[in-house]
Enzyme design. Structure first.
Site, PDB file in Angstrom:
ATOM      1  N   GLY A 275       0.824  -1.195   0.000  1.00 14.54           N
ATOM      2  CA  GLY A 275       0.000   0.000   0.000  1.00 14.54           C
ATOM      3  C   GLY A 275       0.858   1.244   0.000  1.00 14.54           C
ATOM      4  O   GLY A 275       1.991   1.235   0.492  1.00 14.54           O
ATOM      5  N   ASP A 276       0.349   2.315  -0.546  1.00 13.86           N
ATOM      6  CA  ASP A 276       1.047   3.594  -0.448  1.00 13.86           C
ATOM      7  C   ASP A 276       0.979   4.062   1.004  1.00 13.86           C
ATOM      8  O   ASP A 276       0.246   3.508   1.829  1.00 13.86           O
ATOM      9  CB  ASP A 276       0.403   4.610  -1.388  1.00 13.86           C
TER      10      ASP A 276
END
Length: 747
Positions: A275-276
């Protein structure tokens, strides 16, 4: 026809493929020994910048079996933290170190949008490989690049990291960067893990506003935004980063249809998904999770394998989520397997440390800096050159007025996503010009006007303390000084554009106008009547208000040797050959504007949709001038009909009709006349950058197969190649006239 030119790996860069059974055995042995808390720690990645509070957290995570640490690039520090993991964690699992190596570490290459403007995947692959070599030398294993989002709205700040508007060009650039970063196999010496991002549609944020939601049809998703990800996966990308934003109302991080069904199922991705930053914890902010435990369960069940978080990992709640029956333990094991597998394949268990003394010698090498210069020269796009103003004739040149605060701003020349902790090599354009012309030409410098600070500052402003620009006492006196310098010189070179913090993440702009009073400065210098060259330093289109400047040279943010590259181009020791990777609107009010639009019911008036001005772009996609000229002839196809699974070869003869050796980017466009859905007026389906001597002719060939002819049809809800006549154009930009046709049959 091959679109890229692969560089053969040196013998030492050809690793033996990892033994899959040995990798599996190692991973399963570790997995069997891990507690559920250790598994949760292994699927987290945390920051370890030079901040005492965050460093204590990083050290704690290293000693308790953390998966990855970010933002460490000092080899002594990567070794220290790695020793904590090896010596003090229970299972002695090494850490992965990640860093934003977007377009270089210590040697800085042109920004990605500039790389795309080169239309030269071979050079782009070399620059990624060089950046990987510097990174691996200091202990970095993984980069959050390339960013392969399609960008059709120049207001979006992250267009600087993209390859522009076209999925075909974007796919070629995505594959080249993945090959460059990773090498021929995962674990190649001197290479790092590529992490293409942001899956998917992030570049279509509403209004060009970074982080805003995306609402997109299946057809647009498949035909425009997915192809670069497919290309990156096919090139071997080991990691994919999930996007921040909501996609059709659901955050990508929480979307099983996106991460599992589409990315893993349809695209066949086998690596691990990260995930960012904080986009698991932000599921609460989005309003789809009530608690951190719910957010962790949503993300991992959707298919996310690793969380990125600054301080408090939301995935630390996975043991509780499993105990509550919200997550199947097998799903966590699946994620851990993927992370452990990449650590084994990267050789981190056998070689977790780096040679600290050797690392310093690997950075900023002369050959790498020279590659940065070549890449900048090949990325430059000549937008205007009235009466052959460029190249400047050094034999007749006695004085140059260099004007603009960006001319003497070496840090701005590098562009965004550069960190002073890596001591990047930098050079201003003014320095490059002075070095080039020597003592025989008088170079006068005037900063002109101040570039004002952003209304909403960049979140990265505190990470970089090296922003130094020469500034006038005030704008009025600065303009007067610049005008006087221009009047006294043979030629004026104005370096205009946007400061580096106006591009990148959280850097959208609502206008394409030059910041501050730069336009007024430009107009005043042009009014002197002296030959005027504009050198642009920017990442998005700019509105120059129909300036009458004689020449406009787009240099983007050209990197560590951007000054030398600019000087070589101005004086003719290099010839511009780059082409625009996006359509250049006249102003921001036209955005988004792209060449591959649909015909509509009224195509003849496509450029008359606005009542107050033309809707045509200032410059079309694929446009770029040269110091030479080229003609196209003998555009033919080798067959008139193409049956199922067949192919057609398009040929064209390109002739250098000018007086200088120069590069031309030969571009192939097609248009499907009839389909189950309306097709764009034209689509790029082939390109090749070639070098021709004066008078030289060359035949260029492109082969079209079902891969190039297919599209995702909304009525059919899938990929299709249909019976139709196809128009064919070959030329130097997206306005090349259609010259021949072929027909698909038996579909």
């Amino acid at each position: 026809m091959a679109l890229t030119h692969m560089t053969p790996a040196a013998a030492e860069d050809r690793p033996q493929p990892a033994n899959d059974s040995a990798v599996e055995a190692k991973v399963e042995s570790l997995l069997a020994q891990m507690t559920i808390e250790e598994k949760a720690a292994q699927v987290t990645t945390s920051f370890a910048p030079p901040d005492p509070r965050l460093m204590k957290l990083a050290e704690m995570r290293a000693t308790t079996g953390g998966g990855s640490l970010l933002f460490v690039s000092d080899p002594a520090e990567t070794n220290r933290l790695q020793r904590l993991a090896i010596d003090q964690s229970r299972l002695k699992i090494p850490l992965l170190f990640g860093f934003d190596v977007i377009h270089g570490l210590a040697t800085i290459f042109p920004v990605p949008i500039a790389n795309a403007a080169s239309w030269d995947p071979g050079t782009v692959e070399k620059t990624a490989a060089a950046a990987a070599a510097e990174s691996r030398a200091v202990g970095i294993h993984w980069t959050f690049a390339p960013m392969i989002d399609i960008a059709r709205d120049g207001r979006w700040g992250r267009i600087v990291e993209s390859a522009g508007e076209d999925p075909f060009l974007g796919s070629a650039m995505a594959a080249a960067q993945v090959r460059g970063f990773q090498g021929p196999a995962l674990g190649t010496p001197g290479r790092i893990i590529a992490g293409p991002k942001h899956f998917v549609g992030y570049g279509a944020a509403a209004g060009g506003r970074d982080y805003d939601e995306v609402d997109m049809s299946d057809a647009q998703l498949h035909n425009v935004y997915l192809p670069p990800f497919k290309a990156a996966i096919d090139a071997g990308a080991a990691n994919i980063m999930a996007a921040y934003m909501g996609f059709n109302g659901v955050p990508v991080t929480a979307s099983k249809p996106m991460l599992t069904d589409l990315l893993r199922g349809e695209l066949g991705f086998k690596g691990w998904i990260v995930g960012d930053n904080e986009n698991v914890s932000s599921l609460k902010t989005h309003g789809v999770a009530a608690t951190p435990e719910d957010a962790a369960a949503l993300a991992i069940n959707a298919g996310l394998d690793m969380e990125m978080n600054l301080i408090g990992p939301t995935f630390a709640n996975l043991p509780a989520a499993i105990a509550a029956g919200k997550v199947d333990p097998a799903r966590l094991d699946e994620a851990v397997r993927r992370v452990l597998s990449v650590k084994v394949r990267m050789g981190l268990f056998e070689n977790p440390y780096v040679d600290e003394q050797a690392a310093a010698k690997r950075l900023r090498q002369p050959a790498t800096l020279d590659l940065a210069r070549v890449a900048a020269e090949r990325s430059a796009v000549l937008l205007r050159n009235e009466a052959g103003l460029l190249p400047l004739d050094k034999s007749k040149l006695r004085s140059i007025a260099v004007i603009g605060t960006l001319a003497d701003a070496p840090r701005d020349t590098l562009g965004p996503w550069i960190f002073n902790q890596n001591q990047p090599a930098m050079q201003s354009i003014l320095e490059g010009i002075r070095n080039k012309v020597g003592l025989g030409v008088t170079v006068t410098y005037a900063p002109g006007v101040v570039i004002p600070a952003r209304v909403n500052p960049s979140p990265f402003v505190n990470l970089d303390k090296t922003i130094i620009r020469a500034v006038p006492k005030d704008d009025d006196s600065g303009i007067a000084e610049a005008v006087a310098a221009a009047k006294a010189a043979d030629v004026a070179v104005l370096v205009l554009g946007e400061s580096q913090d106006m591009a990148g993440e959280s850097s959208s702009r609502s206008t394409f106008e030059l910041p501050g009073r730069q336009q007024e400065l430009l107009d005043a210098v042009v009014a002197t009547g002296k030959p005027t060259v504009v050198v642009l330093m920017n990442a998005r289109p700019v509105d120059l208000k129909e300036t009458k400047a004689g020449a406009i040279l787009e240099m983007w943010y050209p990197g560590s040797r951007g000054g030398d590259a600019t000087a070589n181009l101005l004086l003719g020791d290099a010839v511009p050959g780059g082409k625009l990777p996006f359509t250049w609107p006249r102003n921001a009010g036209q955005s988004p504007l792209f060449y591959a639009r649909l015909n509509s019911h009224d195509p003849k008036n496509a450029d008359k949709r606005y009542g107050n001005e033309s809707g045509a772009p200032a410059y079309p996609f694929g446009f770029g001038l040269s110091y030479s000229t080229f003609s196209y002839s003998d555009i033919t196809v080798d067959r008139g009909t193409v049956g199922p699974h067949g192919s057609v070869t398009v040929s064209a003869v390109v002739t250098n009709t000018g007086k200088r050796s120069a590069d031309e980017v030969v571009q192939l466009y097609i248009h499907q006349r009839v389909g189950s859905a309306a097709r764009p007026v034209r689509e790029l389906k082939g390109f090749e950058r070639i070098t021709l001597k004066p008078g030289e002719r060359r035949e260029v060939r492109f082969t079209l197969t079902d891969t190039e002819l297919r599209y995702w049809s909304p009525p059919k809800k899938g990929w299709t190649v249909e019976n139709s006549v196809f128009d064919v154009a070959v030329g130097g930009d997206s306005t090349a006239p259609f010259a021949t046709t072929f027909e698909t049959t038996g579909r």
